[in-house]
Structure formats: C-alpha cells, structure tokens
Design a protein around this motif. Sequence first.
Motif, PDB file in Angstrom:
ATOM      1  N   PRO A  85      51.088 -48.960  54.276  1.00 48.06           N
ATOM      2  CA  PRO A  85      51.336 -48.004  53.190  1.00 48.06           C
ATOM      3  C   PRO A  85      51.349 -46.552  53.678  1.00 48.06           C
ATOM      4  CG  PRO A  85      49.137 -48.981  53.020  1.00 48.06           C
ATOM      5  CD  PRO A  85      49.843 -49.709  54.111  1.00 48.06           C
ATOM      6  N   GLN A  86      50.743 -46.292  54.858  1.00 48.44           N
ATOM      7  CA  GLN A  86      50.701 -44.909  55.385  1.00 48.44           C
ATOM      8  C   GLN A  86      52.065 -44.463  55.912  1.00 48.44           C
ATOM      9  OE1 GLN A  86      48.800 -47.456  56.502  1.00 48.44           O
ATOM     10  NE2 GLN A  86      46.712 -46.799  57.012  1.00 48.44           N
ATOM     11  N   VAL A  87      53.011 -45.402  56.031  1.00 46.61           N
ATOM     12  CA  VAL A  87      54.322 -45.058  56.605  1.00 46.61           C
ATOM     13  C   VAL A  87      55.311 -44.756  55.476  1.00 46.61           C
ATOM     14  CG1 VAL A  87      56.291 -45.971  57.914  1.00 46.61           C
ATOM     15  CG2 VAL A  87      53.943 -46.362  58.725  1.00 46.61           C
TER      16      VAL A  87
ATOM     17  N   GLN B 187      44.236 -42.731  59.613  1.00 54.49           N
ATOM     18  CA  GLN B 187      43.519 -42.098  58.492  1.00 54.49           C
ATOM     19  C   GLN B 187      43.565 -40.574  58.568  1.00 54.49           C
ATOM     20  OE1 GLN B 187      39.950 -44.162  59.586  1.00 54.49           O
ATOM     21  NE2 GLN B 187      40.092 -45.570  57.853  1.00 54.49           N
ATOM     22  N   GLN B 188      44.209 -40.041  59.595  1.00 59.27           N
ATOM     23  CA  GLN B 188      44.175 -38.584  59.784  1.00 59.27           C
ATOM     24  C   GLN B 188      45.263 -37.841  59.011  1.00 59.27           C
ATOM     25  OE1 GLN B 188      44.284 -37.694  63.951  1.00 59.27           O
ATOM     26  NE2 GLN B 188      42.676 -39.157  64.390  1.00 59.27           N
ATOM     27  N   HIS B 189      46.152 -38.585  58.391  1.00 61.42           N
ATOM     28  CA  HIS B 189      47.309 -37.938  57.755  1.00 61.42           C
ATOM     29  C   HIS B 189      47.061 -37.706  56.277  1.00 61.42           C
ATOM     30  CE1 HIS B 189      49.524 -38.883  61.436  1.00 61.42           C
ATOM     31  NE2 HIS B 189      48.856 -40.015  61.399  1.00 61.42           N
TER      32      HIS B 189
ATOM     33  N   ASN C 132      51.377 -28.684  70.629  1.00 55.91           N
ATOM     34  CA  ASN C 132      50.725 -29.306  69.471  1.00 55.91           C
ATOM     35  C   ASN C 132      49.373 -29.861  69.933  1.00 55.91           C
ATOM     36  OD1 ASN C 132      49.761 -30.889  67.397  1.00 55.91           O
ATOM     37  ND2 ASN C 132      51.771 -31.702  66.825  1.00 55.91           N
ATOM     38  N   PRO C 133      48.273 -29.201  69.547  1.00 56.64           N
ATOM     39  CA  PRO C 133      46.953 -29.645  70.024  1.00 56.64           C
ATOM     40  C   PRO C 133      46.578 -31.029  69.497  1.00 56.64           C
ATOM     41  CG  PRO C 133      46.731 -27.904  68.374  1.00 56.64           C
ATOM     42  CD  PRO C 133      48.195 -28.013  68.674  1.00 56.64           C
ATOM     43  N   ASN C 134      47.319 -31.520  68.509  1.00 56.54           N
ATOM     44  CA  ASN C 134      47.010 -32.840  67.943  1.00 56.54           C
ATOM     45  C   ASN C 134      47.989 -33.921  68.393  1.00 56.54           C
ATOM     46  OD1 ASN C 134      44.710 -32.057  66.416  1.00 56.54           O
ATOM     47  ND2 ASN C 134      46.127 -30.889  65.122  1.00 56.54           N
TER      48      ASN C 134
END
Length: 257
Positions: free
Chosen positions: A34-36, A5-7, A192-194
Amino acid sequence: MSWWQQHSQPIEVLVCGASRGIGLALCAALLAKPQVARVWAVARQAGQSAELQRLAGQHPGRLCWRDLDIADEAALQAFAAELRDVMPHLHLLLNCVGVLQEGPVHAEKSLAQVDLAGLQASFLRNAFAPVLLLKHLLPLLRGRHPCQVAMLSARVGSIADNRLGGWYSYRASKAALNQLLRTASIELARLNPNACVLSLHPGTTDTELSRPFQANVPNEQLFSPAFVAARLLAVLASKTPADSGSFRAWDDQPIPW
Ligand SMILES: NC(=O)c1ccc[n+]([C@@H]2O[C@H](COP(=O)([O-])OP(=O)(O)OC[C@H]3O[C@@H](n4cnc5c(N)ncnc54)[C@H](OP(=O)(O)O)[C@@H]3O)[C@@H](O)[C@H]2O)c1
C-alpha cells in the motif's frame, strides 16, 4: 523504523528490466504494497510482456509501462524528462537490466572465446547503461526525501570471490557496475543525505538469463523470481544512508568487492 515506514506519502518507484524474470516479480511484489503509489515499469519490449500487461490490468493507474532501451541515451533522456513532468521525486529505483548470453554476448569459458563485440555489448548493458540511467534520473533523486537506488549485480562480479574464472565479460562488467555505483553513492550522499545506493546479488534465480546454466545448480539453490523479489525488498527495508555504497546478497550478507 523500516525504510517503508519513513515516507509521509505513497512512493514512486521505477523498475528497469520489468518485462520478465526478477524485475517482473519485483513489480508484482511492489504493487502489493500500500506504500507504493505507482510503479514505472521499463523494458525494451514491455508492451509484449503478457505478465506485465496482466499486472497493469490488475492495478489500473498504478502500473505505467514503457518500451525503452536503457542503452539508448537519447531515449533515456526523453523518458527522464517525461518523469520530471509528472513527479518531483523518485523514491525507489530498481535496475534489473543485465545480460549474460545474448547476441554477441557470450559466457566465455576461456580467453580464446573473448572478443571485442562481446565485451562491448556486455559492458554496454551491464555497466554503461545503468550509470547513464542514474545520470538522467539524478534530478528526481536529489533533495532530502528518503530514496534508494538498487541495481542487480552478481556475486561473480566480486574480484575477491573469483575462484573459478570464466565468464570474462559478465564478471568484469558487473565489477565495473559495482565501481560505478560505489562512486555514485559518494556523489549522491552530497546531493541527498537520505539516499542509499546498493549493488545487490539476487542468488541464482530461475529466469531466462540463467536457464542455459542451471544444469549443475541444486534445486534448493535455484530460487523463484517471487522468492528473490521478496528477499531483495526485505534487504532494502533494513537499509539506511549509512549502508550506501555496499554490495549485498539476497540474504543480506555483505559480498567482498
Ligand atoms: N537470474 C540469475 O540467476 C541472476 C544471478 C545473478 C545476477 N542476476 C542479475 O539480475 C538481473 C536480472 O536478471 P534476470 O535473470 O531477471 O534477467 P532476465 O530474465 O533476462 O530479464 C532481464 C530484463 O531486462 C530487460 N532488458 C534487457 N536489456 C534491456 C535494455 N537494454 N533496456 C531495458 N530493458 C532491458 C528485459 O526485457 P526486454 O528483453 O524486453 O528488454 C527483461 O525484462 C540482471 O542484471 C542479472 O545479471 C541474475
């Protein structure tokens, strides 16, 4: 909030070792999300995999496959350049390439069966190629976007957990992979801190790799690739940068180094 959900936009995924086994099942599970936006699917003979080609047919434009040997650094470099031309970031890198017994690599039962060719081929595929993959993809991973790098290791690569012995080159090459990933997790945290880098144990899974060794595995402990793919994606969903550099099993239990 789950990692998925972070994108803010659909994500780019690369699966190495995608032509069969756990990698193929991960491709199918990812394409159902669906997020891909797109799955890049790599194997030495990706074009020969009927299942992968069927998935590509079912998901036109969302599954891009390449024949690539990740142990060939020049080919890796060219592939990474191709990816950089078409996308600014990679969000999920899943490496399922591994070898236990093939060609010169054998699952040694005793020191007498250990030989240089087997050790070298095992380390090349299980440890050296994965870290070279990471090296060449680094430009797509650095930044501030949420990204995960997960590579399939094996519980038998745990030094603390080694009570049975045997499988010298497989155990040692997976332990080396774990150390390389732990080291990369520290560097990637600065770039990349994430980012989150993980070593994952899939559990004993019914694939070509495990087939010669399944005789003594109870039915309930032999997982299907689809089950493992779902479990591993569930593990990834709950992981944050604070978990980077850890070694987890399919059921999210931590594994000692
Ligand atoms: N199955 C298990 O019980 C089990 C247990 C613990 C850990 N693991 C680990 O989980 C991972 C996946 O295992 P699996 O059982 O799914 O293995 P698998 O069925 O043998 O599949 C391996 C995949 O990697 C590809 N591959 C092999 N060498 C490659 C290379 N040099 N470059 C690019 N692709 C390559 C293969 O396709 P091509 O032949 O076309 O290249 C295939 O798609 C491995 O790292 C394994 O060590 C598995």
